[in-house]
Design a protein around this motif. Sequence first.
Motif, PDB file in Angstrom:
ATOM      1  N   ALA A   6      88.145  24.900  38.807  1.00  0.00           N
ATOM      2  CA  ALA A   6      87.746  25.383  37.835  1.00  0.00           C
ATOM      3  C   ALA A   6      88.306  25.056  36.060  1.00  0.00           C
ATOM      4  N   TRP A   7      89.616  24.356  36.763  1.00  0.00           N
ATOM      5  CA  TRP A   7      89.774  23.680  35.087  1.00  0.00           C
ATOM      6  C   TRP A   7      89.233  23.000  34.386  1.00  0.00           C
ATOM      7  N   THR A   8      88.974  21.840  35.715  1.00  0.00           N
ATOM      8  CA  THR A   8      88.592  20.329  35.049  1.00  0.00           C
ATOM      9  C   THR A   8      86.569  21.017  35.140  1.00  0.00           C
ATOM     10  N   LEU A   9      86.099  22.025  35.467  1.00  0.00           N
ATOM     11  CA  LEU A   9      84.938  21.855  35.312  1.00  0.00           C
ATOM     12  C   LEU A   9      83.881  21.734  33.569  1.00  0.00           C
ATOM     13  N   PRO A  10      84.445  21.914  32.837  1.00  0.00           N
ATOM     14  CA  PRO A  10      83.753  21.311  31.839  1.00  0.00           C
ATOM     15  C   PRO A  10      84.111  19.836  31.949  1.00  0.00           C
ATOM     16  N   ASN A  11      84.987  19.029  32.327  1.00  0.00           N
ATOM     17  CA  ASN A  11      84.546  17.606  32.329  1.00  0.00           C
ATOM     18  C   ASN A  11      83.546  17.164  33.593  1.00  0.00           C
ATOM     19  N   SER A  12      83.427  18.570  35.061  1.00  0.00           N
ATOM     20  CA  SER A  12      82.400  18.180  35.693  1.00  0.00           C
ATOM     21  C   SER A  12      81.055  18.578  35.241  1.00  0.00           C
ATOM     22  N   LEU A  13      81.179  19.713  34.542  1.00  0.00           N
ATOM     23  CA  LEU A  13      79.544  20.025  34.315  1.00  0.00           C
ATOM     24  C   LEU A  13      79.334  18.371  33.154  1.00  0.00           C
ATOM     25  N   ALA A  91      92.722   9.620  43.198  1.00  0.00           N
ATOM     26  CA  ALA A  91      94.049  10.206  42.407  1.00  0.00           C
ATOM     27  C   ALA A  91      93.638  10.724  40.638  1.00  0.00           C
ATOM     28  N   HIS A  92      92.493   9.505  40.540  1.00  0.00           N
ATOM     29  CA  HIS A  92      91.697  10.718  39.043  1.00  0.00           C
ATOM     30  C   HIS A  92      91.456  11.943  39.395  1.00  0.00           C
ATOM     31  N   VAL A  93      90.188  12.657  40.737  1.00  0.00           N
ATOM     32  CA  VAL A  93      90.120  13.482  40.767  1.00  0.00           C
ATOM     33  C   VAL A  93      91.244  14.447  40.512  1.00  0.00           C
ATOM     34  N   TYR A  94      92.504  14.267  41.636  1.00  0.00           N
ATOM     35  CA  TYR A  94      93.582  15.093  41.493  1.00  0.00           C
ATOM     36  C   TYR A  94      94.359  15.446  39.530  1.00  0.00           C
ATOM     37  N   GLN A  95      94.397  13.947  39.318  1.00  0.00           N
ATOM     38  CA  GLN A  95      94.844  14.299  38.208  1.00  0.00           C
ATOM     39  C   GLN A  95      93.969  15.256  36.987  1.00  0.00           C
ATOM     40  N   TYR A  96      92.606  15.299  36.919  1.00  0.00           N
ATOM     41  CA  TYR A  96      91.973  15.980  36.191  1.00  0.00           C
ATOM     42  C   TYR A  96      91.961  17.177  36.786  1.00  0.00           C
ATOM     43  N   MET A  97      91.913  17.763  37.778  1.00  0.00           N
ATOM     44  CA  MET A  97      92.218  19.046  38.737  1.00  0.00           C
ATOM     45  C   MET A  97      93.429  19.594  37.465  1.00  0.00           C
ATOM     46  N   VAL A  98      94.516  18.732  37.668  1.00  0.00           N
ATOM     47  CA  VAL A  98      96.147  19.149  36.923  1.00  0.00           C
ATOM     48  C   VAL A  98      95.413  19.279  35.611  1.00  0.00           C
ATOM     49  N   LEU A  99      95.253  18.207  35.050  1.00  0.00           N
ATOM     50  CA  LEU A  99      95.032  18.361  33.297  1.00  0.00           C
ATOM     51  C   LEU A  99      94.173  18.848  32.578  1.00  0.00           C
ATOM     52  N   GLY A 100      92.975  18.937  33.751  1.00  0.00           N
ATOM     53  CA  GLY A 100      91.353  19.691  33.110  1.00  0.00           C
ATOM     54  C   GLY A 100      90.831  19.052  31.544  1.00  0.00           C
ATOM     55  N   PRO A 101      90.884  20.088  30.819  1.00  0.00           N
ATOM     56  CA  PRO A 101      90.287  19.347  29.797  1.00  0.00           C
ATOM     57  C   PRO A 101      90.984  18.339  28.771  1.00  0.00           C
ATOM     58  N   LEU A 102      92.737  18.767  29.560  1.00  0.00           N
ATOM     59  CA  LEU A 102      93.475  16.823  28.764  1.00  0.00           C
ATOM     60  C   LEU A 102      93.450  16.329  29.220  1.00  0.00           C
ATOM     61  N   PHE A 103      93.001  15.798  30.111  1.00  0.00           N
ATOM     62  CA  PHE A 103      93.417  14.356  30.748  1.00  0.00           C
ATOM     63  C   PHE A 103      91.939  13.592  29.828  1.00  0.00           C
ATOM     64  N   LEU A 104      90.656  13.948  29.345  1.00  0.00           N
ATOM     65  CA  LEU A 104      90.200  13.134  28.589  1.00  0.00           C
ATOM     66  C   LEU A 104      91.052  12.254  27.158  1.00  0.00           C
ATOM     67  N   PRO A 105      91.843  13.172  26.506  1.00  0.00           N
ATOM     68  CA  PRO A 105      92.165  12.972  25.816  1.00  0.00           C
ATOM     69  C   PRO A 105      94.120  12.215  26.387  1.00  0.00           C
ATOM     70  N   LEU A 106      94.344  12.428  26.766  1.00  0.00           N
ATOM     71  CA  LEU A 106      95.252  11.790  26.483  1.00  0.00           C
ATOM     72  C   LEU A 106      94.984  10.419  27.942  1.00  0.00           C
ATOM     73  N   TYR A 107      94.327  10.416  28.787  1.00  0.00           N
ATOM     74  CA  TYR A 107      93.950   9.210  29.423  1.00  0.00           C
ATOM     75  C   TYR A 107      93.622   8.230  27.521  1.00  0.00           C
ATOM     76  N   LEU A 108      92.562   8.768  26.728  1.00  0.00           N
ATOM     77  CA  LEU A 108      92.693   7.935  25.900  1.00  0.00           C
ATOM     78  C   LEU A 108      93.949   7.158  25.039  1.00  0.00           C
ATOM     79  N   LEU A 109      94.863   8.216  25.012  1.00  0.00           N
ATOM     80  CA  LEU A 109      96.115   7.791  24.246  1.00  0.00           C
ATOM     81  C   LEU A 109      96.451   7.074  24.976  1.00  0.00           C
ATOM     82  N   CYS A 110      96.330   6.465  26.268  1.00  0.00           N
ATOM     83  CA  CYS A 110      97.412   6.171  26.938  1.00  0.00           C
ATOM     84  C   CYS A 110      96.792   4.610  27.461  1.00  0.00           C
ATOM     85  N   GLY A 111      95.797   4.416  26.525  1.00  0.00           N
ATOM     86  CA  GLY A 111      95.334   3.124  25.959  1.00  0.00           C
ATOM     87  C   GLY A 111      93.868   3.103  27.110  1.00  0.00           C
TER      88      GLY A 111
END
Length: 138
Positions: A6-13, A91-111
Motif C-alpha cells: 500500500a505504501w508504494t502504491l503510487p510507484n506501482s501505479l 531487492a528493489h521491490v523490498y526497498q520500494y516497500m519500505v521507502l514508498g514514495p520516497l524511493f525515487l527521489p532518494l534513488y536519484l539523489l544517490c546517483g
Amino acid sequence: MLLGIAWTLPNSLLGLLAGAAGLAFGAHAHLNRRECAIVFHRWPWGPGGALTLGNVILHTGDTLDANCVTYAHRAGLCEEPEIMLGDHERAHVYQYMVLGPLFLPLYLLCGGVSVRNRFERAADRYAHTGRGWWPWPA
C-alpha cells in the motif's frame, strides 16, 4: 507486507501504466509471487534488463531467471560472479516497500542508474548473498 504494498502504491501505479502501454507492443504480464511483483516481460523500451517501479517490474526479456553482471563488474571495478536478475530486482521491490514514495527521489539523489548508487550496490549484494537489500548500514 500488505502495508508495504500500500505504501508504494503510487510507484506501482506508474509501473502499471508503463507496463500497460507495453502490452500493445507485445509485452505480457503475470504475477510473480517470488518477486512480490507484477512482471511485464518483453517490455519494448529501454536498453535491456529490467526496471522496477514499486511492485511492478518492467523487463525487456523473457525471464527474470537470467544471469547478469553486477554494476561494479560492469564498471570494471572488480571481478564478480554473475547474479540472477530476478534476485536483484526483488531487492528493489523490498526497498520500494519500505521507502514508498520516497524511493525515487532518494534513488536519484544517490546517483540514479550507476555503480555509485547505494541502492544498486545493495541490490547486487542481495543477489549475491540473499541478504543486505537495505541500502544503508544497519
